[in-house]
Design a protein around this motif. Structure first.
Motif, PDB file in Angstrom:
ATOM      1  N   ASN A  82       4.256  37.185  70.410  1.00 28.06           N
ATOM      2  CA  ASN A  82       4.793  38.505  70.769  1.00 28.06           C
ATOM      3  C   ASN A  82       4.991  39.369  69.519  1.00 28.06           C
ATOM      4  O   ASN A  82       6.102  39.793  69.194  1.00 28.06           O
ATOM      5  N   THR A  83       3.883  39.635  68.817  1.00 31.05           N
ATOM      6  CA  THR A  83       3.971  40.395  67.560  1.00 31.05           C
ATOM      7  C   THR A  83       3.108  41.656  67.586  1.00 31.05           C
ATOM      8  O   THR A  83       2.940  42.292  66.548  1.00 31.05           O
ATOM      9  N   ILE A  84       2.586  42.022  68.762  1.00 33.64           N
ATOM     10  CA  ILE A  84       1.601  43.102  68.830  1.00 33.64           C
ATOM     11  C   ILE A  84       2.070  44.225  69.760  1.00 33.64           C
ATOM     12  O   ILE A  84       2.557  43.970  70.864  1.00 33.64           O
ATOM     13  N   VAL A  85       1.901  45.457  69.313  1.00 32.79           N
ATOM     14  CA  VAL A  85       2.098  46.642  70.148  1.00 32.79           C
ATOM     15  C   VAL A  85       0.722  47.220  70.471  1.00 32.79           C
ATOM     16  O   VAL A  85      -0.067  47.465  69.554  1.00 32.79           O
ATOM     17  N   PRO A  86       0.404  47.445  71.749  1.00 29.62           N
ATOM     18  CA  PRO A  86      -0.883  48.062  72.070  1.00 29.62           C
ATOM     19  C   PRO A  86      -0.802  49.590  72.026  1.00 29.62           C
ATOM     20  O   PRO A  86       0.157  50.189  72.513  1.00 29.62           O
ATOM     21  N   LEU A  87      -1.792  50.199  71.410  1.00 29.96           N
ATOM     22  CA  LEU A  87      -1.943  51.652  71.411  1.00 29.96           C
ATOM     23  C   LEU A  87      -3.317  51.975  71.971  1.00 29.96           C
ATOM     24  O   LEU A  87      -4.299  51.314  71.633  1.00 29.96           O
ATOM     25  N   THR A  88      -3.392  52.976  72.825  1.00 30.77           N
ATOM     26  CA  THR A  88      -4.702  53.403  73.292  1.00 30.77           C
ATOM     27  C   THR A  88      -4.888  54.893  73.062  1.00 30.77           C
ATOM     28  O   THR A  88      -3.984  55.693  73.307  1.00 30.77           O
ATOM     29  N   TYR A  89      -6.045  55.222  72.530  1.00 30.88           N
ATOM     30  CA  TYR A  89      -6.468  56.610  72.419  1.00 30.88           C
ATOM     31  C   TYR A  89      -6.492  57.184  73.832  1.00 30.88           C
ATOM     32  O   TYR A  89      -6.797  56.478  74.795  1.00 30.88           O
ATOM     33  N   VAL A  90      -6.169  58.460  73.979  1.00 31.81           N
ATOM     34  CA  VAL A  90      -6.184  59.055  75.320  1.00 31.81           C
ATOM     35  C   VAL A  90      -7.586  59.044  75.917  1.00 31.81           C
ATOM     36  O   VAL A  90      -7.748  59.184  77.130  1.00 31.81           O
ATOM     37  N   ASN A  91      -8.609  58.851  75.083  1.00 29.55           N
ATOM     38  CA  ASN A  91      -9.976  58.689  75.574  1.00 29.55           C
ATOM     39  C   ASN A  91     -10.132  57.301  76.175  1.00 29.55           C
ATOM     40  O   ASN A  91     -10.908  56.463  75.703  1.00 29.55           O
ATOM     41  N   SER A  92      -9.374  57.045  77.224  1.00 32.71           N
ATOM     42  CA  SER A  92      -9.393  55.750  77.903  1.00 32.71           C
ATOM     43  C   SER A  92      -9.022  55.974  79.364  1.00 32.71           C
ATOM     44  O   SER A  92      -8.470  57.010  79.737  1.00 32.71           O
ATOM     45  N   THR A  93      -9.331  54.999  80.198  1.00 32.38           N
ATOM     46  CA  THR A  93      -9.079  55.145  81.626  1.00 32.38           C
ATOM     47  C   THR A  93      -7.587  55.062  81.944  1.00 32.38           C
ATOM     48  O   THR A  93      -6.788  54.566  81.138  1.00 32.38           O
ATOM     49  N   ALA A  94      -7.231  55.509  83.128  1.00 33.14           N
ATOM     50  CA  ALA A  94      -5.841  55.417  83.576  1.00 33.14           C
ATOM     51  C   ALA A  94      -5.382  53.965  83.614  1.00 33.14           C
ATOM     52  O   ALA A  94      -4.222  53.659  83.304  1.00 33.14           O
ATOM     53  N   ALA A  95      -6.283  53.063  83.970  1.00 33.38           N
ATOM     54  CA  ALA A  95      -5.927  51.643  84.036  1.00 33.38           C
ATOM     55  C   ALA A  95      -5.563  51.097  82.664  1.00 33.38           C
ATOM     56  O   ALA A  95      -4.619  50.301  82.528  1.00 33.38           O
ATOM     57  N   ILE A  96      -6.269  51.521  81.624  1.00 29.99           N
ATOM     58  CA  ILE A  96      -5.950  51.071  80.265  1.00 29.99           C
ATOM     59  C   ILE A  96      -4.626  51.676  79.811  1.00 29.99           C
ATOM     60  O   ILE A  96      -3.793  51.005  79.196  1.00 29.99           O
ATOM     61  N   LYS A  97      -4.405  52.943  80.130  1.00 30.46           N
ATOM     62  CA  LYS A  97      -3.121  53.566  79.787  1.00 30.46           C
ATOM     63  C   LYS A  97      -1.972  52.825  80.478  1.00 30.46           C
ATOM     64  O   LYS A  97      -0.908  52.613  79.893  1.00 30.46           O
ATOM     65  N   ALA A  98      -2.192  52.433  81.736  1.00 28.94           N
ATOM     66  CA  ALA A  98      -1.160  51.701  82.465  1.00 28.94           C
ATOM     67  C   ALA A  98      -0.898  50.343  81.829  1.00 28.94           C
ATOM     68  O   ALA A  98       0.260  49.910  81.705  1.00 28.94           O
ATOM     69  N   PHE A  99      -1.945  49.655  81.427  1.00 24.77           N
ATOM     70  CA  PHE A  99      -1.795  48.372  80.744  1.00 24.77           C
ATOM     71  C   PHE A  99      -0.927  48.530  79.492  1.00 24.77           C
ATOM     72  O   PHE A  99      -0.013  47.735  79.237  1.00 24.77           O
ATOM     73  N   VAL A 100      -1.227  49.566  78.713  1.00 24.19           N
ATOM     74  CA  VAL A 100      -0.470  49.808  77.478  1.00 24.19           C
ATOM     75  C   VAL A 100       0.990  50.109  77.804  1.00 24.19           C
ATOM     76  O   VAL A 100       1.913  49.612  77.145  1.00 24.19           O
TER      77      VAL A 100
END
Length: 367
Positions: free
Chosen positions: A133-151
């Motif tokens: 548990n050492t990672i924070v996920p970041l996603t560029y807005v150039n990604s699907t809604a599903a990836i944003k939800a995962f993050v």
């Protein structure tokens, strides 16, 4: 009806729009805009064609349009002139009664398509086994809604090229490492600017489903998804060299979606807004070679006749998916709205929206 037939029938431009003249379409778009008034809102991304952008109520990059969509509570209909992930973001940020329409459903993003939810969940499971548990996920807005939800579900945030530095700084204040999706170049360039050495960055390959790194895994601070922008990756060191040799006085200005090597060789690098502001505020007669999408470069040339502006890559084409939205598709969308048909409406389900809004809210709070 077969699925393929349904898609063709739903998304294919009706023949009548192919027979209209440009003058007829312009006149009709103006009529509908005048008639609908504040009930209609047309955001336009900077990469759109002039034939479309002339009708935009606002123009901007991804962050600006996300903020403006959220702030507009009057409009019943938002006809989004951008690409699919932008329209998804608008649907998630706007009120339930507002309808978001994308003029052409084929207007996607090759970068966003490089990370699907199954690949991302497999990646996360593997990384959790390796790093805990050492990672924070970041996603560029150039990604699907599903990836944003995962993050969002994993206490991360979305980023844009305008606020990537702030968001990476925020992430490192949360945990030891970050996973940056789906654009490796923006992630690498941003982290490097913040002092993270290249040898502390690894690549996650979603095709082979494995981490690409030759050193000690405990030294990894940034895990970059193996994705890229098909437009910005076409600016090369050869382009930079040719520009320098042709005219040493010409400054080189690029987007951080370009490769690390190109960004390091350029004079300036920054978001779409940064590029526009840099050119707008530059001295008359100044010379520029710009490494970003061609529609924007052409518009900057037109809007700044007192400056000498070229594309860093003279053979660059406009973003093909962004260019799918044209005047006929815009008119089709507006006439459909006028008839109450809502062709090509973008609807993100409640659970995805709820999780994704957590990631979006974290970004917008740092805007």
């Amino acid at each position: 009806m077969q699925v393929l037939d349904f898609l063709k029938e739903s998304y294919q431009l009706p023949e009548k729009y192919k027979r209209l003249t440009n003058e007829e379409m312009v006149k009709e778009v103006k009529r509908i805009k005048d008639q609908m008034g504040d009930r209609l809102f047309i955001p336009g991304h900077h990469y759109q064609k002039d034939e479309v952008i002339q009708f935009a109520d606002v123009t901007g990059d991804s962050l600006q349009l996300a903020q403006l969509a959220q702030a507009n509570t009057k409009a019943e209909y938002i006809v989004f002139c951008g690409v699919h992930f932008m329209a998804e973001t608008a649907d998630m940020l706007t009120n339930h009664h507002q309808k978001v329409i994308l003029p052409d459903m084929r207007a996607g993003c090759s970068m966003a398509d490089m990370a699907n939810i199954d690949q991302t969940e497999n990646c996360w499971a593997s990384l959790q086994q390796t790093f805990g548990n050492t990672i924070v996920p970041l996603t560029y807005v150039n990604s699907t809604a599903a990836i944003k939800a995962f993050v969002g579900k994993n206490s991360g945030a979305t980023v844009t090229s305008s606020n990537a530095t702030k968001m990476v700084e925020w992430a490192f204040n949360q945990k030891e490492r970050i996973l940056f999706l789906p654009d490796q170049h923006l992630g690498r360039n941003t982290a490097f600017d913040l002092g993270v050495p290249l040898d502390a960055m690894a690549i996650w390959n979603p095709i082979s489903n494995q981490l690409e790194y030759g050193g000690d895994f405990t030294q990894i601070r940034v895990i970059l998804w193996k994705g890229h922008c098909s437009v910005h990756e076409n600016f090369t060191l050869t382009n930079v060299k040719n520009s320098r040799e042709t005219d040493a006085e010409r400054k080189i200005l690029v987007h951080p979606e370009c490769s690390w090597e190109v960004v390091q060789a350029a004079d300036y690098a920054g978001s779409t807004k940064y590029i526009i502001d840099k050119i707008t505020n530059s001295l008359p007669q100044s010379k520029w070679a710009i490494g970003t999408e061609m529609n924007l470069v052409k518009r900057l040339i037109k809007d700044n006749p007192d400056k000498d502006i070229t594309s860093l890559n003279p053979f660059m084409c406009p973003c093909l998916t962004m260019n799918r939205i044209d005047l006929p598709h815009l008119l089709w969308a507006l006439e459909s709205v006028e008839k109450g048909e809502f062709t090509n409406q973008i609807i993100v389900d409640y659970e995805t929206t709820r999780a994704a809004k957590s990631a979006l809210a974290q970004m917008l709070s740092h805007a």
